[in-house]
Design an enzyme around this catalytic site. Structure first.
Site, PDB file in Angstrom:
ATOM      1  N   ARG A   1      47.254  64.499  13.664  1.00  8.51           N
ATOM      2  CA  ARG A   1      46.594  64.558  14.962  1.00  8.51           C
ATOM      3  C   ARG A   1      45.248  65.271  14.886  1.00  8.51           C
ATOM      4  NH1 ARG A   1      50.429  66.379  19.845  1.00  8.51           N
ATOM      5  NH2 ARG A   1      49.582  68.463  19.537  1.00  8.51           N
TER       6      ARG A   1
ATOM      7  N   LYS B   1      44.693  74.502   7.032  1.00  4.32           N
ATOM      8  CA  LYS B   1      45.623  75.610   6.776  1.00  4.32           C
ATOM      9  C   LYS B   1      46.965  75.259   7.415  1.00  4.32           C
ATOM     10  CE  LYS B   1      47.602  79.671   6.357  1.00  4.32           C
ATOM     11  NZ  LYS B   1      48.910  79.236   6.924  1.00  4.32           N
TER      12      LYS B   1
ATOM     13  N   ALA C   1      51.074  75.702   8.219  1.00  6.58           N
ATOM     14  CA  ALA C   1      51.947  76.850   8.431  1.00  6.58           C
ATOM     15  C   ALA C   1      52.691  77.175   7.138  1.00  6.58           C
ATOM     16  CB  ALA C   1      52.937  76.550   9.553  1.00  6.58           C
ATOM     17  N   LYS C   2      52.861  78.454   6.866  1.00  2.58           N
ATOM     18  CA  LYS C   2      53.521  78.855   5.615  1.00  2.58           C
ATOM     19  C   LYS C   2      54.997  78.469   5.583  1.00  2.58           C
ATOM     20  CE  LYS C   2      54.617  83.591   7.101  1.00  2.58           C
ATOM     21  NZ  LYS C   2      54.402  85.033   6.815  1.00  2.58           N
TER      22      LYS C   2
ATOM     23  N   GLU D   1      45.542  74.180  21.264  1.00  2.34           N
ATOM     24  CA  GLU D   1      46.762  73.672  21.875  1.00  2.34           C
ATOM     25  C   GLU D   1      47.788  74.778  21.726  1.00  2.34           C
ATOM     26  OE1 GLU D   1      50.324  72.674  22.182  1.00  2.34           O
ATOM     27  OE2 GLU D   1      50.045  71.308  20.495  1.00  2.34           O
TER      28      GLU D   1
ATOM     29  N   CYS E   1      56.231  72.698  21.887  1.00  2.00           N
ATOM     30  CA  CYS E   1      55.480  73.262  23.012  1.00  2.00           C
ATOM     31  C   CYS E   1      55.642  72.415  24.261  1.00  2.00           C
ATOM     32  CB  CYS E   1      54.009  73.393  22.644  1.00  2.00           C
ATOM     33  SG  CYS E   1      53.278  71.847  22.076  1.00  2.00           S
TER      34      CYS E   1
ATOM     35  N   GLU F   1      58.573  81.148  26.573  1.00  2.00           N
ATOM     36  CA  GLU F   1      58.817  79.886  25.873  1.00  2.00           C
ATOM     37  C   GLU F   1      60.042  80.063  24.982  1.00  2.00           C
ATOM     38  OE1 GLU F   1      56.078  76.439  23.795  1.00  2.00           O
ATOM     39  OE2 GLU F   1      55.484  78.535  23.560  1.00  2.00           O
TER      40      GLU F   1
END
Length: 493
Positions: free
Chosen positions: A171, A186, A188-189, A262, A296, A393
């Protein structure tokens, strides 16, 4: 289809483990590494190079060096690269799906769905690349001509989250390639493996060296900090939490970077008494349980008109209790693990707080014993409107249900959040749909639909859910800057 340990090992061995800088896979400058774990078992899947600040700047060096020529590359050529990548991912759909299941935990059937969804961004932006229009016109007074053209904004830093390992990369990378931007990605780890395989696929599709550089690492700030402080960077696109997004926005201000953010969500799911309740439950399952609730866009607050709340809650609980938790590679699994133990603890803390405040666990309500980070699919009834679970959340398979009496009350409850990303509305009254949609403060509204994300639609939110849009014709605009050329009209009198 049975997934064997040998099949898993073969796939993992095919994934590059280095940093991708200027078209080459390399070790970290200090030799550092980090492990990627299977959230269903806690076991190590792979060990990757962990980028340093020096590596991050080397990636930006490569992106900056490639930017000039890449910007001049014909749109059709950029389009063809994206289309070839789309075709290659389709051919390897099972590899991408299994890899996502291994590193993120989602059931294999759902991972296959993400391959289809995520890959569509490559096809969509391969088509948008050649339709990035400008305009040409005469000034109103007839003295000059106006030429407006779109140009790539320049080198971009793309920071992706762990929950949709392929779709979040495509995206961002898709429109950047289409617009003519170079990138430092980058991942996510917690889930970098899919991005590694995706990058290798783009190289095979013909993407020139330096256009996409991938720097995975255990320290996000050591990568983003120096890159964002460098004046050669022109844009940052981030998907993740609102607190981290706010910090990045502050950092972006120093160099006046273009930003796409986002961020968090707290999606209301409104059910009115004229809704088809079976369809509403079906939509609720899709909106809540996609990705085990780790999205999300996940429905976070179920606001149900009081006259149908009991029936809706009963049917919803029956559907949730029919799900089967298990490692995503197991054929019977319909609910995978949460991403790690901290995520599971956070979810349970919200559930415990709600129950202490008077909510009732109609089904679920507890972590599951055994390996991995599983939590029982949960429906909470009678949740007080001031419960923390309605403000935070959840990011897990927990559905808190509360009630309203009037349409005005429903709108007020829906808007009682600092977030404004996705929302859902179930009613048979189209006039109500328009009234509610115009009054609720959310960037996206699902009307009698539990899944609304699509490559052709603008994805994004308002308030503290972020800035900018991904997907649709708006998506490529996020990676373009507008240049106006005023031309003296040779025919002007």
């Amino acid at each position: 289809m049975t997934i064997t340990p040998e099949r898993e090992a073969e796939l993992l061995a095919s994934v590059p483990t280095g940093l991708l800088i200027d078209g080459e896979w390399r070790d970290a400058s200090d030799g550092g590494t980090f492990d990627v774990h299977d959230p269903a078992t806690g076991k190590v899947l792979a060990t990757l190079a962990s980028a340093t600040s020096e590596d991050a700047l080397a990636a930006l060096d490569a992106a900056d060096a490639a930017q000039g020529q890449w910007a001049l590359t014909p749109a059709r050529e950029r389009s063809n690269i994206l289309r070839r990548a789309f075709d290659l991912i389709n051919e390897r759909a099972e590899d991408f799906a299994l890899l996502m299941t291994l590193e993120m935990g989602k059931p294999l059937a759902e991972a296959r769905g993400e391959v289809t969804y995520g890959n569509e961004f490559l096809r969509w932006f391969s088509e948008e690349a050649v339709r990035d229009y400008g305009r040409y016109l005469t000034t109103p007074e007839g003295k000059n001509k106006i030429l407006v053209q779109n140009k790539p904004v320049g080198p971009c830093l793309l920071i992706t989250p762990w929950n949709f390992p392929l779709a979040m990369a495509t995206r961002k990378v898709g429109p950047a390639i289409a617009a003519g931007c170079t990138m430092v990605l980058k991942p996510a780890k917690l889930t970098p493996l899919t991005s590694q395989l995706f990058a290798a696929t783009l190289l095979e599709a013909g993407l020139p060296a330096g256009v996409l550089n991938v720097v995975s690492g255990k320290s996000a700030s050591s990568i983003s900090g120096p890159v964002m402080a460098d004046p050669r960077l022109r844009k940052v696109s981030f998907t993740g939490s609102t607190p981290v997004g706010k910090r990045l926005l502050k950092d972006a201000a120093d160099n006046v970077l273009r930003t796409s953010m986002e961020l968090g969500g707290n999606a209301p799911f409104l059910v009115f008494d004229d809704a088809d309740l079976d369809k509403a439950v079906e939509g609720a399952m899709a909106a809540k349980m996609r990705n085990m609730g780790e999205a999300c866009t996940a429905a976070n607050r179920f606001l149900v008109q009081d006259t149908v709340a009991e029936e809706f809650t009963r049917k919803f609980a029956e559907a949730m209790s029919s799900l089967t938790p298990g490692r995503g590679t197991e054929e019977a699994s319909t609910v995978g693990p949460l991403i790690d133990s901290g995520a599971r603890d956070d979810v349970h803390a919200l559930v415990s707080d709600a129950v202490a405040a008077g909510a009732v666990a109609v089904t679920g309500g507890e972590p599951l014993a055994g390996d991995g980070y599983f939590y029982a699919p949960t429906v909470l009834g009678g949740v007080p409107n001031d419960a923390e679970i309605l403000r935070e959340e959840i990011f897990g398979p927990v559905a808190p249900v509360t009630t309203f009496t009037t349409e005005e009350e429903a709108i007020a409850l829906a808007n009682a959040s600092e977030y404004g990303l996705a929302s859902y509305l179930f009613t048979s009254d189209y006039a109500r749909m328009f009234r509610v949609a115009e009054q609720i403060e959310f960037g996206m509204v699902g009307f009698n639909a539990g899944v609304i994300s699509n490559a052709a639609a603008p994805f994004g939110g308002v308030k503290q859910s972020g800035l900018g849009r991904e997907g649709g014709s708006e998506g490529i605009a996020e990676y373009s800057t507008v240049q106006y050329i005023g031309i003296a009209d040779p025919y002007a009198k």
